[in-house]
Motif scaffolding. Structure first.
Motif, mmCIF file in Angstrom:
data_model
loop_
_atom_site.group_PDB
_atom_site.id
_atom_site.type_symbol
_atom_site.label_atom_id
_atom_site.label_comp_id
_atom_site.label_asym_id
_atom_site.label_seq_id
_atom_site.Cartn_x
_atom_site.Cartn_y
_atom_site.Cartn_z
ATOM 1 N N UNK A 1 -3.032 -1.939 9.582
ATOM 2 C CA UNK A 1 -2.396 -1.756 8.183
ATOM 3 C C UNK A 1 -1.839 -3.420 8.537
ATOM 4 N N UNK A 2 -2.516 -4.190 8.966
ATOM 5 C CA UNK A 2 -1.420 -5.320 8.591
ATOM 6 C C UNK A 2 -2.479 -6.776 8.727
ATOM 7 N N UNK A 3 -2.642 -7.557 7.202
ATOM 8 C CA UNK A 3 -1.754 -7.872 6.553
ATOM 9 C C UNK A 3 -1.563 -6.946 5.645
ATOM 10 N N UNK A 4 -0.341 -7.042 4.342
ATOM 11 C CA UNK A 4 0.535 -6.005 4.122
ATOM 12 C C UNK A 4 -0.276 -5.616 3.128
ATOM 13 N N UNK A 5 -0.596 -4.998 2.264
ATOM 14 C CA UNK A 5 -1.472 -4.518 1.248
ATOM 15 C C UNK A 5 -0.871 -3.871 -0.429
ATOM 16 N N UNK A 6 -0.874 -4.294 -1.319
ATOM 17 C CA UNK A 6 -0.474 -3.668 -2.388
ATOM 18 C C UNK A 6 -1.325 -3.369 -3.464
ATOM 19 N N UNK A 7 -1.902 -2.436 -3.569
ATOM 20 C CA UNK A 7 -2.584 -2.188 -4.610
ATOM 21 C C UNK A 7 -2.390 -1.237 -6.206
ATOM 22 N N UNK A 8 -2.708 -2.329 -7.248
ATOM 23 C CA UNK A 8 -2.619 -2.028 -8.562
ATOM 24 C C UNK A 8 -3.295 -1.336 -9.123
ATOM 25 N N UNK A 9 -3.193 -0.568 -10.018
ATOM 26 C CA UNK A 9 -3.984 0.214 -10.415
ATOM 27 C C UNK A 9 -3.630 0.759 -11.204
ATOM 28 N N UNK A 10 -4.876 1.105 -12.639
ATOM 29 C CA UNK A 10 -4.475 1.809 -13.283
ATOM 30 C C UNK A 10 -4.251 3.442 -13.699
ATOM 31 N N UNK A 11 -3.918 4.101 -14.296
ATOM 32 C CA UNK A 11 -4.451 5.742 -14.009
ATOM 33 C C UNK A 11 -5.051 6.034 -15.125
ATOM 34 N N UNK A 12 -5.184 7.604 -15.220
ATOM 35 C CA UNK A 12 -6.355 8.360 -16.286
ATOM 36 C C UNK A 12 -5.205 7.856 -17.060
ATOM 37 N N UNK A 13 -3.759 7.911 -17.266
ATOM 38 C CA UNK A 13 -2.781 8.059 -18.704
ATOM 39 C C UNK A 13 -3.079 6.492 -19.070
ATOM 40 N N UNK A 14 -2.912 5.727 -18.754
ATOM 41 C CA UNK A 14 -3.035 3.902 -18.876
ATOM 42 C C UNK A 14 -2.200 3.394 -17.998
ATOM 43 N N UNK A 15 -1.504 4.463 -17.213
ATOM 44 C CA UNK A 15 -0.412 3.794 -16.513
ATOM 45 C C UNK A 15 -0.175 2.641 -15.010
#
Length: 160
Positions: free
Chosen positions: A105-119
């Motif tokens: 679980x290291x290093x820190x991971x941040x997942x940036x994603x766009x959902x089906x609604x575009x959010x």
């Protein structure tokens, strides 16, 4: 310690189906250890803001993995998704000394994603969940520090 307790309460509220403070902040904690922060920005701006805050804090940035680009190269179409990896080795190494398997679980991971609604969302693993997963009970202050840092980083994109 407050952040650690708040995370535990958030997971409990979610498990019980109660809307806690996280719901009002466009942040969702779940029983599977995911913290999801709704971004006020498009994908590229969200990634840029997170990376800038990481740099401004003097945190080591390891890489950005454009998962949708990798999938496209394999002939698979997925919504925009980029994994950001960063960390503070003097802090992260303390978890490894408690349980070497916490290195998953290291290093820190941040997942940036766009959902089906575009959010656009930024998601990361709840540090209380990581502590529980690896049976680490002797690093509460370090987990609270890590939680505070990632909360601060994701606050730069949080939808109000």
């Amino acid at each position: 310690m407050f952040s650690f307790t708040r995370r535990l309460l958030g997971a409990l509220w979610l498990a019980l189906g109660i809307a806690g403070p996280a719901a009002a902040q466009n942040t969702a904690a779940s029983a599977d250890g995911l913290i999801k922060v709704r971004s006020a920005y498009a994908m590229d701006e969200t990634i840029a803001r997170i990376k800038k805050d990481i740099a401004d804090k003097g945190i080591l940035f390891f890489q950005a993995v454009d998962q949708s680009k990798l999938a496209a190269a394999a002939g698979i179409q997925v919504r925009p998704s980029t994994l950001l990896e960063f960390g503070n080795p003097p802090l992260g190494a303390q978890f490894l000394t408690s349980n070497p398997y916490s290195g998953l679980d290291w290093p820190v991971r941040v997942l940036v994603l766009q959902d089906e609604a575009g959010v656009v969302w930024a998601a990361y693993t709840d540090f209380a969940w990581i502590a529980q997963r690896h049976g680490i009970g002797d690093r509460q202050q370090q987990f609270a520090t890590a939680s505070g840092v990632v909360e601060s980083i994701t606050s730069t994109i949080k939808a109000r």
